[in-house]
Design a protein around this motif. Sequence first.
Motif, PDB file in Angstrom:
ATOM      1  N   GLN A  51       0.873  -1.171   0.000  1.00 31.13           N
ATOM      2  CA  GLN A  51       0.000   0.000   0.000  1.00 31.13           C
ATOM      3  C   GLN A  51       0.908   1.218   0.000  1.00 31.13           C
ATOM      4  N   ASP A  52       0.753   2.089  -0.997  1.00 34.13           N
ATOM      5  CA  ASP A  52       1.586   3.285  -1.124  1.00 34.13           C
ATOM      6  C   ASP A  52       3.073   2.936  -1.088  1.00 34.13           C
ATOM      7  N   ASN A  53       3.456   1.909  -1.851  1.00 31.66           N
ATOM      8  CA  ASN A  53       4.851   1.476  -1.991  1.00 31.66           C
ATOM      9  C   ASN A  53       5.439   0.887  -0.706  1.00 31.66           C
ATOM     10  N   THR A  54       4.598   0.591   0.288  1.00 32.32           N
ATOM     11  CA  THR A  54       5.046   0.081   1.583  1.00 32.32           C
ATOM     12  C   THR A  54       4.422  -1.286   1.840  1.00 32.32           C
ATOM     13  N   PHE A  55       5.256  -2.235   2.271  1.00 33.61           N
ATOM     14  CA  PHE A  55       4.811  -3.573   2.646  1.00 33.61           C
ATOM     15  C   PHE A  55       4.207  -3.476   4.045  1.00 33.61           C
ATOM     16  N   GLN A  56       2.964  -3.832   4.171  1.00 42.39           N
ATOM     17  CA  GLN A  56       2.225  -3.652   5.419  1.00 42.39           C
ATOM     18  C   GLN A  56       2.630  -4.672   6.498  1.00 42.39           C
ATOM     19  N   ALA A  57       2.333  -4.342   7.753  1.00 34.17           N
ATOM     20  CA  ALA A  57       2.669  -5.214   8.888  1.00 34.17           C
ATOM     21  C   ALA A  57       2.035  -6.595   8.707  1.00 34.17           C
ATOM     22  N   SER A  58       0.832  -6.645   8.158  1.00 29.72           N
ATOM     23  CA  SER A  58       0.177  -7.944   7.930  1.00 29.72           C
ATOM     24  C   SER A  58       0.992  -8.796   6.957  1.00 29.72           C
ATOM     25  N   GLY A  59       1.641  -8.172   5.996  1.00 26.63           N
ATOM     26  CA  GLY A  59       2.510  -8.889   5.078  1.00 26.63           C
ATOM     27  C   GLY A  59       3.758  -9.410   5.771  1.00 26.63           C
ATOM     28  N   LEU A  60       4.312  -8.617   6.689  1.00 28.58           N
ATOM     29  CA  LEU A  60       5.468  -9.075   7.466  1.00 28.58           C
ATOM     30  C   LEU A  60       5.106 -10.295   8.306  1.00 28.58           C
ATOM     31  N   ILE A  61       3.949 -10.255   8.936  1.00 27.25           N
ATOM     32  CA  ILE A  61       3.506 -11.390   9.753  1.00 27.25           C
ATOM     33  C   ILE A  61       3.336 -12.626   8.862  1.00 27.25           C
ATOM     34  N   GLU A  62       2.729 -12.442   7.704  1.00 27.34           N
ATOM     35  CA  GLU A  62       2.535 -13.574   6.796  1.00 27.34           C
ATOM     36  C   GLU A  62       3.876 -14.107   6.294  1.00 27.34           C
ATOM     37  N   HIS A  63       4.808 -13.217   5.973  1.00 29.43           N
ATOM     38  CA  HIS A  63       6.148 -13.653   5.564  1.00 29.43           C
ATOM     39  C   HIS A  63       6.810 -14.474   6.679  1.00 29.43           C
ATOM     40  N   GLN A  64       6.700 -14.001   7.910  1.00 35.22           N
ATOM     41  CA  GLN A  64       7.306 -14.722   9.032  1.00 35.22           C
ATOM     42  C   GLN A  64       6.644 -16.087   9.218  1.00 35.22           C
TER      43      GLN A  64
END
Length: 143
Positions: A51-64
């Motif tokens: 969103q707006d060129n930024t990877f959201q916290a929910s994406g970080l959690i999913e990546h982890q």
Amino acid sequence: MGHQLPTSDQDFVGSLIPQRFPFVMVHELMDYSDNHLVSGFVIKEDNIFIQDNTFQASGLIEHQAQSVALHTGYKYFLLGKDAPTGYIGAIKSFEADILPKTGDRLESEVTILHEMMGVTLVDIVTKVNGGIIARSQMKTAVK
């Protein structure tokens, strides 16, 4: 078995986790042991968590979480078995100091703290360019 680490063979890495495009948040398996894994992921602009060129916290959690799934999947691969489906059982803590941007390469280190009866407690540290951007502790479970 044929695969040596590190590997960025996306077909192989993708075969170790249950997620499929566009929901895949790991591209590389860099290091593995019984209680440790290092994964990599390059954030692309078409990612569903951008969103707006930024990877959201929910994406970080999913990546982890997918990094943990990658550990389980590779363990099963080494045993000659199909990887089980798993899910996040609980997020004990999550802290993001910085949200990464499109083009950043995430490197996550998973440390298995405890594993019993299909439930795994892990610590995860995510870095960009060698600097820690996020930490979490979560429980994952396999079906």
